[in-house]
Design a protein around this motif. Structure first.
Motif, PDB file in Angstrom:
ATOM      1  N   GLY A 118      32.262  38.557  35.399  1.00 53.89           N
ATOM      2  CA  GLY A 118      32.981  39.288  35.282  1.00 53.89           C
ATOM      3  C   GLY A 118      33.260  40.818  35.144  1.00 53.89           C
ATOM      4  N   LEU A 119      33.361  41.180  34.082  1.00 53.19           N
ATOM      5  CA  LEU A 119      33.994  41.829  33.174  1.00 53.19           C
ATOM      6  C   LEU A 119      32.936  42.600  32.538  1.00 53.19           C
ATOM      7  N   ASP A 120      32.883  41.812  31.553  1.00 51.64           N
ATOM      8  CA  ASP A 120      31.660  42.212  30.585  1.00 51.64           C
ATOM      9  C   ASP A 120      30.439  41.534  30.094  1.00 51.64           C
ATOM     10  N   ASP A 121      28.938  41.298  30.228  1.00 49.26           N
ATOM     11  CA  ASP A 121      28.430  40.743  30.423  1.00 49.26           C
ATOM     12  C   ASP A 121      28.648  40.878  28.291  1.00 49.26           C
ATOM     13  N   VAL A 122      28.689  41.497  27.651  1.00 53.04           N
ATOM     14  CA  VAL A 122      28.651  41.398  26.364  1.00 53.04           C
ATOM     15  C   VAL A 122      29.526  39.974  26.179  1.00 53.04           C
ATOM     16  N   ALA A 123      31.000  40.553  26.675  1.00 51.01           N
ATOM     17  CA  ALA A 123      32.024  39.862  26.259  1.00 51.01           C
ATOM     18  C   ALA A 123      31.627  38.944  26.840  1.00 51.01           C
ATOM     19  N   TYR A 124      31.119  38.181  27.976  1.00 53.02           N
ATOM     20  CA  TYR A 124      30.775  36.805  28.262  1.00 53.02           C
ATOM     21  C   TYR A 124      29.443  35.824  27.265  1.00 53.02           C
TER      22      TYR A 124
END
Length: 165
Positions: A118-124
């Motif tokens: 939910g925050l950031d695709d790259v971090a995910y």
């Protein structure tokens, strides 16, 4: 509170205030021995949690370790630090209010992945690559396919084109 710089026991609270989400008290302190200034956080701990690792080993839950792993995933990404802190606090509250004193490491990883998605695709994707122990590029392709499956763009890419038939 022991001073992190000189180890002195005499520290004084100069300022106390609640954090933005009211889940902790932030205290600014100064050491009487060396004059060093530092910040501490006081949080409610509902219960002592034990993490059961994949190999069966048990360790005490460490909120700071959780925060460090999330910070690694969001490093150099445009994610608001307040959102990260809220996500971490939410995960800890979920774990503490589950009623269980032991929690599986996999469950924590799943909660972190849900929060990062939910925050950031790259971090995910970064977190997932370590959590799911990716071995080859195909593993990344599968994860990116999952992200695209719901029709939302990955990492702010262009919207899918509408079918005008």
């Amino acid at each position: 509170m022991r001073c992190p710089y000189c180890g002195g026991d005499e520290t004084q609270v100069k300022d106390s205030r609640p954090t933005e989400d009211n889940t902790a008290i932030r205290r600014r302190r100064v050491c009487s021995t060396c004059g060093g200034r530092f910040t501490t956080f006081e949080r409610v701990q509902l219960r002592e949690l034990t993490v059961v690792k994949r190999n069966g080993r048990r360790v005490v839950f460490d909120r700071e370790k959780l925060a460090r792993s999330v910070q690694i995933a969001v490093r150099k990404r445009p994610v608001d630090p307040e959102k990260i802190e809220r996500m971490i606090s939410g995960i800890v509250r979920q774990l503490e209010s589950s009623g269980e004193s032991e929690v599986q490491a996999e469950d924590i990883g799943t909660l972190v992945m849900e929060g990062l998605r939910g925050l950031d695709d790259v971090a995910y994707v970064r977190f997932a690559s370590v959590y799911k122990n990716f071995r080859e590029a195909r593993d990344f392709e599968a994860l990116l396919g999952e992200l695209n499956a719901d029709g939302t763009p990955v990492n702010g890419g262009p919207e899918p084109e509408a079918d005008e038939s």
